[in-house]
Scaffold this motif. Structure first.
Motif, PDB file in Angstrom:
ATOM      1  N   THR A 281       0.209  -0.981  -0.082  1.00 28.85           N
ATOM      2  CA  THR A 281      -0.058   0.165  -0.144  1.00 28.85           C
ATOM      3  C   THR A 281       0.684   1.020  -0.204  1.00 28.85           C
ATOM      4  O   THR A 281       0.683   2.383  -0.788  1.00 28.85           O
ATOM      5  CB  THR A 281      -1.058  -0.157   1.102  1.00 28.85           C
ATOM      6  OG1 THR A 281      -0.268  -0.274   2.481  1.00 28.85           O
ATOM      7  CG2 THR A 281      -1.530  -1.759   0.667  1.00 28.85           C
ATOM      8  N   GLY A 282       1.980   0.549   0.664  1.00 22.16           N
ATOM      9  CA  GLY A 282       2.812   2.084   0.489  1.00 22.16           C
ATOM     10  C   GLY A 282       3.250   2.518  -0.842  1.00 22.16           C
ATOM     11  O   GLY A 282       3.852   3.850  -0.614  1.00 22.16           O
ATOM     12  N   THR A 283       3.876   1.373  -1.535  1.00 20.39           N
ATOM     13  CA  THR A 283       4.165   1.811  -2.792  1.00 20.39           C
ATOM     14  C   THR A 283       3.377   1.225  -4.411  1.00 20.39           C
ATOM     15  O   THR A 283       3.417   0.488  -5.317  1.00 20.39           O
ATOM     16  CB  THR A 283       5.559   0.911  -2.962  1.00 20.39           C
ATOM     17  OG1 THR A 283       5.561  -0.132  -3.140  1.00 20.39           O
ATOM     18  CG2 THR A 283       6.502   1.863  -2.239  1.00 20.39           C
ATOM     19  N   PRO A 284       2.034   2.108  -4.399  1.00 23.44           N
ATOM     20  CA  PRO A 284       1.201   0.895  -5.025  1.00 23.44           C
ATOM     21  C   PRO A 284       1.284   1.074  -6.210  1.00 23.44           C
ATOM     22  O   PRO A 284       0.669   0.510  -7.255  1.00 23.44           O
ATOM     23  CB  PRO A 284      -0.799   2.260  -4.638  1.00 23.44           C
ATOM     24  CG  PRO A 284       0.270   3.576  -4.388  1.00 23.44           C
ATOM     25  CD  PRO A 284       1.424   3.517  -3.750  1.00 23.44           C
ATOM     26  N   HIS A 285       2.150   1.624  -7.115  1.00 28.26           N
ATOM     27  CA  HIS A 285       1.941   2.266  -8.069  1.00 28.26           C
ATOM     28  C   HIS A 285       2.960   0.877  -8.627  1.00 28.26           C
ATOM     29  O   HIS A 285       3.673   0.598 -10.118  1.00 28.26           O
ATOM     30  CB  HIS A 285       3.368   3.543  -8.625  1.00 28.26           C
ATOM     31  CG  HIS A 285       4.944   3.017  -8.108  1.00 28.26           C
ATOM     32  ND1 HIS A 285       4.888   3.730  -7.005  1.00 28.26           N
ATOM     33  CD2 HIS A 285       5.699   3.191  -8.145  1.00 28.26           C
ATOM     34  CE1 HIS A 285       5.972   3.435  -6.091  1.00 28.26           C
ATOM     35  NE2 HIS A 285       7.134   3.389  -7.236  1.00 28.26           N
ATOM     36  N   LEU A 286       3.728  -0.650  -8.026  1.00 31.32           N
ATOM     37  CA  LEU A 286       4.653  -1.654  -8.120  1.00 31.32           C
ATOM     38  C   LEU A 286       3.904  -2.353  -7.854  1.00 31.32           C
ATOM     39  O   LEU A 286       3.452  -3.058  -6.434  1.00 31.32           O
ATOM     40  CB  LEU A 286       6.025  -1.275  -6.923  1.00 31.32           C
ATOM     41  CG  LEU A 286       6.754  -0.371  -7.167  1.00 31.32           C
ATOM     42  CD1 LEU A 286       8.027  -0.768  -6.317  1.00 31.32           C
ATOM     43  CD2 LEU A 286       7.759  -0.427  -9.349  1.00 31.32           C
ATOM     44  N   ARG A 287       3.239  -2.716  -9.242  1.00 31.33           N
ATOM     45  CA  ARG A 287       1.714  -3.791  -9.549  1.00 31.33           C
ATOM     46  C   ARG A 287       2.634  -5.271  -9.534  1.00 31.33           C
ATOM     47  O   ARG A 287       3.172  -4.985 -10.463  1.00 31.33           O
ATOM     48  CB  ARG A 287       1.066  -3.701 -10.080  1.00 31.33           C
ATOM     49  CG  ARG A 287       0.338  -2.603  -9.679  1.00 31.33           C
ATOM     50  CD  ARG A 287      -1.025  -1.958 -10.887  1.00 31.33           C
ATOM     51  NE  ARG A 287      -1.804  -2.524 -11.166  1.00 31.33           N
ATOM     52  CZ  ARG A 287      -3.091  -3.611 -11.145  1.00 31.33           C
ATOM     53  NH1 ARG A 287      -3.648  -3.228  -9.333  1.00 31.33           N
ATOM     54  NH2 ARG A 287      -3.433  -4.648 -10.826  1.00 31.33           N
ATOM     55  N   ASN A 288       2.365  -6.325  -9.024  1.00 25.52           N
ATOM     56  CA  ASN A 288       2.997  -7.258  -9.022  1.00 25.52           C
ATOM     57  C   ASN A 288       1.813  -8.476  -8.810  1.00 25.52           C
ATOM     58  O   ASN A 288       0.795  -8.893  -8.934  1.00 25.52           O
ATOM     59  CB  ASN A 288       3.792  -7.720  -8.060  1.00 25.52           C
ATOM     60  CG  ASN A 288       5.378  -7.118  -6.773  1.00 25.52           C
ATOM     61  OD1 ASN A 288       5.788  -6.472  -7.969  1.00 25.52           O
ATOM     62  ND2 ASN A 288       4.402  -6.092  -6.153  1.00 25.52           N
ATOM     63  N   LEU A 289       3.108  -9.163 -10.448  1.00 29.98           N
ATOM     64  CA  LEU A 289       1.788 -10.175 -10.360  1.00 29.98           C
ATOM     65  C   LEU A 289       1.873 -11.281 -10.847  1.00 29.98           C
ATOM     66  O   LEU A 289       3.413 -12.213 -10.517  1.00 29.98           O
ATOM     67  CB  LEU A 289       1.496 -10.333 -12.188  1.00 29.98           C
ATOM     68  CG  LEU A 289       0.523 -11.288 -12.801  1.00 29.98           C
ATOM     69  CD1 LEU A 289      -0.753 -10.646 -12.573  1.00 29.98           C
ATOM     70  CD2 LEU A 289       0.778 -11.850 -14.037  1.00 29.98           C
TER      71      LEU A 289
END
Length: 538
Positions: A281-289
């Motif tokens: 939640t602190g780095t929402p731009h890093l979306r992991n799959l």
């Protein structure tokens, strides 16, 4: 976690959490949906008690009368059934298969033997001789044939018996004297076995990972044998929430103060697995799959453009083979188009021992978790307190077990279960000097207590499966002995030296040689000795 603008983190950190921006392109089988498993009906009192805290704690358990989760697809009972035998299972890394010895391996309760014939072709049979049921893996390879060490029966690559020393001259070998054969494939450096008795291999189901076909793609892969069920292992590998706590300061990247809520978005559910995005939640731009596919493959991949605008790729593949009750085999592969500066400087054994350290940090509580599941004999819905902010993938995996578990020898699902019908048979392995005598090839270890087959022993869990680490142990053991002998010789010469100058030189040389011997011993300890957690007041 490594960002696209920085160099990759040490490989051990990728072992635990690997960011993934896009899915891995793979062959996708078009198999029918699995049949629905019956809901487990017991434990009503406990279920009501736990359901009362659902809203307050953000628990993933549905309330009484609700379905399994918002947006979940109901399995189609008429579409077909999942069958664990109609699958490819990862046996071993091809580069680690011995050239001169047979290798014993298991898939669930099936015991197999893997070996190379005279032409280097991989062969796989049931690990028992049709004569008196002795293990063929205890035998040896003679003239490109696999020989049973009990009576010398020899089998060719197709499992046909071609020699029985005890037969009279002119007598024919019985047609039934053959070893059961299994189809194997070497795909992208991994040996896969097809377990079906009824159907020929389905090449469409053979896993294939697109990043490994790219030019310039390099990988560092290791094999680990672990003392808990493969489902516990998969659960652990798809759980990013535990990393900051369990592996605090392991490789300078995991830090307990980084523990925080996570977000999850399930984008795909199929009869063969699931996939979706997650992140901090602190780095929402890093979306992991994260993607799980039957029977035991977990992948994470990160693709990005570097500072020069070139496309780069990091990929982690966890291939978790069920090796029987309370046992699993993990083939972990880290690949990249951009090599880490640390990987260029540090030897491969350093990354191998660090990976061992990571698994040893988890081993205690994962083994106990395995024991509780077997003892309680309840589905995980009745035992786990899953949170939406950390445990979504764990719940998804156990719900997939609900849909597919009826096609497995045993399983523990979210709402259903089928425990092992009988306890596992534990074979008593030799130890000490006996182990040193009987353990003559790589699959069996080496000389001494440390090399005796033992699931809590690092040498047994990893080194016996890794040619590179075995060679390193052999080299540093020899160097340690040579340096110690030279140190003793230099010290003896110093005592006999006639002048103070020579005494000083020889004493200094002895100290340096002794330090070199100690350094070799320290390397050996890193490779072969288990990590012991030291607790501290925070």
């Amino acid at each position: 976690m490594t960002t696209p603008s920085t160099a990759p983190a040490p490989l051990a950190s990728l072992l635990r959490v690997s960011a993934a921006a896009v899915p891995v392109a793979r062959r996708r089988p078009k198999s029918p949906a699995a049949a629905a498993a019956a809901r487990w009906e017991g434990g009503g009192g406990r279920r009501r008690c736990r359901a009362a805290v659902v809203e307050e704690a953000g628990v993933l358990l549905p309330k009484e009368g609700e379905g399994e989760g918002e947006g979940e697809e109901a399995p189609d009972a008429a579409a077909g059934r999942y069958d664990w035998r109609e699958e490819w299972y990862p046996l071993y890394l091809a580069k680690e298969v011995p050239d001169d010895a047979a290798l014993p391996l298991t898939v669930f309760d099936r015991q197999l033997v893997l070996w190379r014939d005279a032409h280097g072709v991989l062969r796989c049979h049931e690990d028992r001789c049709p004569h008196r049921l002795a293990k063929l893996s205890e035998g040896q390879i003679v003239d490109g044939k696999l020989e049973c060490l009990y009576h010398g029966w020899q089998f060719d690559g197709d499992g046909k018996c071609v020699k029985i020393p005890q037969l009279p001259e002119g007598a024919k070998i019985p047609r039934s004297a053959c070893a059961r054969n299994y189809e194997v494939r070497d795909s992208q450096g991994v040996v896969w076995v097809w377990m079906s008795d009824a159907n020929p291999p389905d090449e469409g189901k053979l896993p294939w990972f697109e990043p490994y076909a790219r030019a310039g793609f390099t990988d560092l892969s290791t094999v680990h044998e672990l003392p808990y069920d493969h489902s516990i292992l998969l659960e652990n590998l798809m759980d990013p929430a535990h990393v900051p706590i369990s592996h605090d300061r392991t490789d300078w990247t995991a830090k307990r103060e980084d523990a925080q809520p996570l977000f999850f978005d399930v984008t795909e559910r199929t009869p063969r697995g699931f996939a979706g995005y997650w992140g901090r939640t602190g780095t929402p731009h890093l979306r992991n799959l994260l993607r799980f596919e039957a029977p035991c493959v977990l992948t994470n991949t990160l693709e990005f453009a570097d500072k020069d605008g070139r496309e780069q790729c990091f990929s982690a593949h966890f291939l978790c083979r069920p090796a029987g009750q309370g046992k699993s085999m993990l083939l972990v592969r880290f690949g990249s188009t951009l090599r880490s500066p640390l990987a260029k400087v540090l030897p491969s054994w350093y990354f191998h021992q660090n990976a061992c350290k990571v698994f040893e940090q988890d081993m205690g509580f994962l083994s106990s978790q395995n024991e509780v599941l077997l003892r309680e004999k309840l589905p995980t819905r009745e035992l786990y307190l899953n949170l939406r902010s950390s445990d979504t993938w764990v719940a998804e995996y156990r719900k997939w077990m609900d849909r597919a578990g009826h096609g497995m020898p045993y399983y523990f699902g979210h709402s259903t279960l089928s425990p092992p019908p009988v306890p596992a048979v534990v074979e008593q392995a030799p130890a000490g000097a006996v182990a040193g005598i009987s353990a003559s090839f790589p699959a069996k270890g080496g000389v001494g207590m440390v090399h005796a087959p033992n699931p809590t022993n690092r040498y047994f869990r990893h080194v016996v499966h890794c040619k590179g680490c075995r060679a390193t142990v052999k080299k540093y053991t020899s160097l340690k002995t040579v340096f110690a002998a030279l140190a003793a010789a230099a010290l003896s010469a110093a005592i006999l030296a006639a002048t103070r100058q020579w005494k000083a030189v020889l004493v200094a040389a002895s100290a340096v040689l002794a330090a070199a011997s100690y350094a070799c011993d320290a390397v050996l300890s890193l490779i072969t000795t288990n990590f012991i957690r030291t607790h501290r007041r925070l």
